[in-house]
Scaffold this active site. Structure first.
Site, PDB file in Angstrom:
ATOM      1  N   ASP A  72       7.135  -2.266  10.792  1.00 34.15           N
ATOM      2  CA  ASP A  72       6.555  -3.290  11.663  1.00 34.15           C
ATOM      3  C   ASP A  72       6.803  -4.668  11.047  1.00 34.15           C
ATOM      4  OD1 ASP A  72       4.859  -3.178   9.483  1.00 34.15           O
ATOM      5  OD2 ASP A  72       3.337  -2.043  10.544  1.00 34.15           O
ATOM      6  N   ASP A  74       4.947  -8.054   9.998  1.00 30.65           N
ATOM      7  CA  ASP A  74       3.727  -8.841   9.812  1.00 30.65           C
ATOM      8  C   ASP A  74       4.129 -10.298   9.685  1.00 30.65           C
ATOM      9  OD1 ASP A  74       2.203  -6.553   9.829  1.00 30.65           O
ATOM     10  OD2 ASP A  74       2.371  -6.262   7.672  1.00 30.65           O
ATOM     11  N   ASP A 152       0.335  -7.961  -3.872  1.00 31.90           N
ATOM     12  CA  ASP A 152       0.346  -7.046  -5.015  1.00 31.90           C
ATOM     13  C   ASP A 152       1.624  -7.108  -5.866  1.00 31.90           C
ATOM     14  OD1 ASP A 152       1.657  -5.864  -2.887  1.00 31.90           O
ATOM     15  OD2 ASP A 152       0.480  -4.020  -2.880  1.00 31.90           O
TER      16      ASP A 152
HETATM   17  P1  ATP Z   1       4.570  -0.279   4.289  1.00 32.51           P
HETATM   18  O1  ATP Z   1       6.003  -0.280   4.664  1.00 32.51           O
HETATM   19  O2  ATP Z   1       4.177   0.940   3.575  1.00 32.51           O
HETATM   20  O3  ATP Z   1       3.639  -0.661   5.409  1.00 32.51           O
HETATM   21  P2  ATP Z   1       3.857  -2.841   3.274  1.00 32.51           P
HETATM   22  O4  ATP Z   1       4.383  -3.628   2.121  1.00 32.51           O
HETATM   23  O5  ATP Z   1       4.014  -3.425   4.632  1.00 32.51           O
HETATM   24  O6  ATP Z   1       4.472  -1.419   3.172  1.00 32.51           O
HETATM   25  P3  ATP Z   1       1.059  -2.831   3.827  1.00 32.51           P
HETATM   26  O7  ATP Z   1       0.013  -1.938   3.285  1.00 32.51           O
HETATM   27  O8  ATP Z   1       1.369  -2.744   5.273  1.00 32.51           O
HETATM   28  O9  ATP Z   1       2.357  -2.587   2.956  1.00 32.51           O
HETATM   29  O10 ATP Z   1       0.632  -4.313   3.445  1.00 32.51           O
HETATM   30  C1  ATP Z   1       1.310  -5.465   3.920  1.00 32.51           C
HETATM   31  C2  ATP Z   1       1.422  -6.478   2.803  1.00 32.51           C
HETATM   32  O11 ATP Z   1       0.111  -6.899   2.396  1.00 32.51           O
HETATM   33  C3  ATP Z   1       2.082  -5.961   1.531  1.00 32.51           C
HETATM   34  O12 ATP Z   1       3.470  -6.077   1.579  1.00 32.51           O
HETATM   35  C4  ATP Z   1       1.464  -6.838   0.459  1.00 32.51           C
HETATM   36  O13 ATP Z   1       2.110  -8.062   0.418  1.00 32.51           O
HETATM   37  C5  ATP Z   1       0.042  -7.075   0.991  1.00 32.51           C
HETATM   38  N1  ATP Z   1      -0.933  -6.103   0.451  1.00 32.51           N
HETATM   39  C6  ATP Z   1      -1.288  -4.925   1.000  1.00 32.51           C
HETATM   40  N2  ATP Z   1      -2.191  -4.283   0.260  1.00 32.51           N
HETATM   41  C7  ATP Z   1      -2.436  -5.079  -0.798  1.00 32.51           C
HETATM   42  C8  ATP Z   1      -3.297  -4.980  -1.929  1.00 32.51           C
HETATM   43  N3  ATP Z   1      -4.065  -3.909  -2.125  1.00 32.51           N
HETATM   44  N4  ATP Z   1      -3.294  -6.001  -2.811  1.00 32.51           N
HETATM   45  C9  ATP Z   1      -2.519  -7.087  -2.618  1.00 32.51           C
HETATM   46  N5  ATP Z   1      -1.684  -7.223  -1.591  1.00 32.51           N
HETATM   47  C10 ATP Z   1      -1.630  -6.244  -0.680  1.00 32.51           C
HETATM   48 MG    MG Z   2       3.164  -2.611   6.473  1.00 33.00          MG
END
Ligand code: ATP
Ligand code: MG
Length: 442
Positions: A72, A74, A152
């Protein structure tokens, strides 16, 4: 990918400090603006037309740079949730800990977050935390740079502007991605304390994206792993499911084991990996899960957990059988003993899923009966399909006679009449319910 980026100074949106950002121009990265979904692009265009900063952020930028298709898109912006809401007719403010806006374009939902403040060193005191240093509320708006630095891992903190077609990097994430390195932003022990779930996220991203966890990040993880025990069980459970369904569950579980996290969260799986038959079954079930993810097929949490927890039950079941107990009774007792010893150990499993797991397990004894009414009744049992797939997996892993699997596969394929025959049932209709010819007037 050519590693040639430039630095420029950029005024932050709050009119405060100037911040340094590394910008990677269009020709030096592999993202094309057409890689961004049309709804993400429209959203960004609308925000930028009103003078706001708006960019794609996080996982989507990371995945595109790695040549993967993002789940997706964001979006992050300097507009506040209320300002965003005013710009989009079909939108809704959601969330309490983080206030975000959902913008709807047809069936597509986009998540837009306002830049939030970074959490580092002397700023930590600003945030509401529990007695272990875990942040409970952090809804403080900030600059784009602060937003990058509160994320993170460096590879998760990259921004992409599809209008200017540049990648913006405040965290060194671009270089880390090129070098296949997963590095937590800031001081590792502070960042893991703030949110221990980051430990599990590190395992998932490392396994899923093939990134090596950076030395200091890893050494902090090793020191702080017990912090995971303070995380609310529902969040822990959710994060473990993400690990199982990340498409690289085999590597992720082996990494959890190597880092001592498996012993803490799923001691039963750790035990299974030490036993030949248990290991074969566990790794086979995880690799099937990975295959299903790759094929875009669904995976059920209860099935995967039933497989992960099964080996201990299986060992007890075999002991019961060896002592002469009947299969169903021996299995019921093995399951009861398992749950009794599991009390307050490791990951908390929601009741609803626990009940499904129990159903899948109990069916394993019922599959041994291939005569009489029992197989017909089993076909109608709730979660039959999961129980059947589970039994086939056990056959494949050498826990059950292959013939049992063949018999059931044949049984499922057969017509009603053939099923009756296979189970040795007399087809009553055929013999008893035939209308008799009346012999009147003889
Ligand atoms: P995925 O493809 O698994 O969704 P993602 O990187 O998009 O990976 P998400 O959990 O959707 O992960 O989170 C979106 C963004 O928010 C991450 O890329 C990160 O920048 C931030 N984020 C998410 N969880 C945390 C956390 N626990 N601490 C700090 N930043 C976070
Ligand atoms: Mg994500």
């Amino acid at each position: 990918m050519i590693f040639n980026f430039f630095k420029f100074r950029k005024s932050d949106t709050t009119g405060g400090d100037k911040s340094q950002v590394v910008a990677i121009p269009k020709n030096d990265h592999n993202i094309k603006s057409c890689d961004i979904s049309s709804s993400a692009r429209k959203t960004i265009e609308t925000l930028q037309a009103k003078g706001y900063t708006a960019v794609v952020v996080g996982g989507a930028v990371r995945d595109l740079l790695l040549g993967e298709v993002p789940k997706d898109f964001d979006i992050a912006t300097d507009a506040t949730p209320e300002e965003i809401k005013q710009l989009f007719k079909r939108s809704r403010i959601i969330g309490r800990r983080f206030r975000l806006v959902h913008v709807y374009w047809g069936r597509d939902v986009l998540e837009i977050s306002t830049f939030r403040a970074a959490i580092a060193g002397d700023q930590v005191a600003k945030f509401v935390k529990d007695d272990k240093g875990r942040i409970l509320r952090d809804n403080v708006f900030g600059t784009q740079e602060e937003d990058a630095l509160r994320r993170d891992f460096s590879v998760n903190a990259l921004f992409y502007d599809p209008i200017k077609e540049i990648v913006e990097d405040f965290s060194g994430g671009y270089r880390d991605l090129l070098q296949k390195r997963l590095k937590i932003i800031g001081v590792p022990k502070v960042r893991f304390r703030e949110d221990p779930v980051r430990l599990l996220r590190a395992i998932r991203f490392s396994a899923k994206l093939g990134l090596e966890i950076e030395k200091n990040t890893l050494s902090s993880m090793r020191h702080l792993k017990t912090l995971l025990l303070n995380v609310p069980s529902s969040r822990l459970f959710e994060e473990m499911l993400k690990i199982f369904f990340c498409g690289k569950a085999v590597s992720a579980v082996l990494l959890l084991q190597a880092e001592g996290l498996l012993q803490m969260l799923l001691p039963e799986a750790q035990k299974a990996l030490k036993d030949d038959l248990g290991k074969k079954f566990l790794l086979l079930s995880l690799s099937k899960t990975d295959q299903r993810v790759e094929d875009g097929r669904s995976n059920s949490p209860s099935f995967v957990l039933a497989a992960i927890l099964w080996s201990e039950v299986f060992v007890r079941w075999r002991q019961g059988l060896a002592s002469g107990k009947r299969p169903f009774l021996a299995l019921v007792q093995a399951i009861d003993k398992f749950y009794l010893s599991r009390n307050s150990r490791g990951l908390d499993i929601p009741k609803r899923i626990e009940m499904d797991i129990r159903k899948i397990w109990l069916m394993q004894a019922r599959f041994l009966k291939t005569r009489g009414r029992s197989p017909h009744a089993l076909l109608r049992a709730l979660r039959f399909r999961a129980g059947y797939d589970f039994m086939l997996l056990r056959c494949e892993a050498g826990q059950e006679d292959q013939d049992t699997g063949f018999w059931w596969t044949e049984f499922l394929r057969s017509s009603y009449d053939d099923r009756l025959e296979m189970t040795g049932m007399v087809k009553k209709k055929q013999y008893n319910l035939q209308p008799r010819k009346q012999t009147v007037g003889r």
